[in-house]
Design a protein around this motif. Structure first.
Motif, PDB file in Angstrom:
ATOM      1  N   GLN A  15       0.908  -1.225   0.046  1.00 12.45           N
ATOM      2  CA  GLN A  15      -0.159   0.043  -0.077  1.00 12.45           C
ATOM      3  C   GLN A  15       0.931   1.094   0.088  1.00 12.45           C
ATOM      4  O   GLN A  15       1.830   1.345   0.576  1.00 12.45           O
ATOM      5  N   THR A  30       3.302   5.340  13.507  1.00 12.68           N
ATOM      6  CA  THR A  30       2.519   4.455  14.114  1.00 12.68           C
ATOM      7  C   THR A  30       1.491   3.830  13.405  1.00 12.68           C
ATOM      8  O   THR A  30       0.969   4.434  12.297  1.00 12.68           O
ATOM      9  N   ARG A  31       0.864   2.872  13.893  1.00 13.48           N
ATOM     10  CA  ARG A  31      -0.392   2.213  13.225  1.00 13.48           C
ATOM     11  C   ARG A  31      -1.368   3.085  13.279  1.00 13.48           C
ATOM     12  O   ARG A  31      -2.459   3.272  12.142  1.00 13.48           O
ATOM     13  N   ALA A  32      -1.746   3.926  14.332  1.00 11.89           N
ATOM     14  CA  ALA A  32      -2.717   4.741  14.339  1.00 11.89           C
ATOM     15  C   ALA A  32      -2.663   5.799  13.329  1.00 11.89           C
ATOM     16  O   ALA A  32      -3.546   6.323  12.660  1.00 11.89           O
ATOM     17  N   GLU A  33      -1.426   6.546  12.977  1.00  5.68           N
ATOM     18  CA  GLU A  33      -1.037   7.434  12.000  1.00  5.68           C
ATOM     19  C   GLU A  33      -1.518   6.727  10.580  1.00  5.68           C
ATOM     20  O   GLU A  33      -1.869   7.742   9.499  1.00  5.68           O
ATOM     21  N   LEU A  34      -0.966   5.457  10.285  1.00  4.88           N
ATOM     22  CA  LEU A  34      -1.492   5.072   9.177  1.00  4.88           C
ATOM     23  C   LEU A  34      -2.774   4.549   8.909  1.00  4.88           C
ATOM     24  O   LEU A  34      -3.251   4.531   7.640  1.00  4.88           O
ATOM     25  N   THR A  35      -3.710   4.343   9.736  1.00  2.77           N
ATOM     26  CA  THR A  35      -4.895   3.784   9.562  1.00  2.77           C
ATOM     27  C   THR A  35      -5.998   5.067   9.759  1.00  2.77           C
ATOM     28  O   THR A  35      -6.838   4.973   9.266  1.00  2.77           O
ATOM     29  N   GLN A  42      -4.738   7.469   0.721  1.00  2.00           N
ATOM     30  CA  GLN A  42      -4.169   6.222   0.005  1.00  2.00           C
ATOM     31  C   GLN A  42      -4.116   6.529  -1.447  1.00  2.00           C
ATOM     32  O   GLN A  42      -4.959   7.292  -2.200  1.00  2.00           O
TER      33      GLN A  42
END
Length: 63
Positions: A15, A30-35, A42
């Motif tokens: 992605q 962090t995962r939170a920043e990515l999601t 995207q």
């Protein structure tokens, strides 16, 4: 002495995201920043090909 290079193969789904903000000084999100939809855009649909990966190695003792 000859050198060999193994082909780099990405596994899974790749992605591509544009992040508005990454809090860590290391630029590792962090995962939170990515999601988070407010932070991540995207871009995967706009990318048609990925090239240019290569492996480089400098054996110890060779500057």
């Amino acid at each position: 002495m000859g050198t060999t290079q193994q082909r780099f193969m990405r596994r899974g789904v790749t992605q591509f995201l544009f992040l508005k903000d990454i809090a860590a000084a290391t630029n590792i999100p962090t995962r939170a920043e990515l999601t988070g939809e407010a932070n991540a855009t995207q871009l995967s649909g706009a990318v048609s090909d990925v090239e240019g990966f290569s492996l480089e190695n400098t054996p110890p003792g060779n500057p």
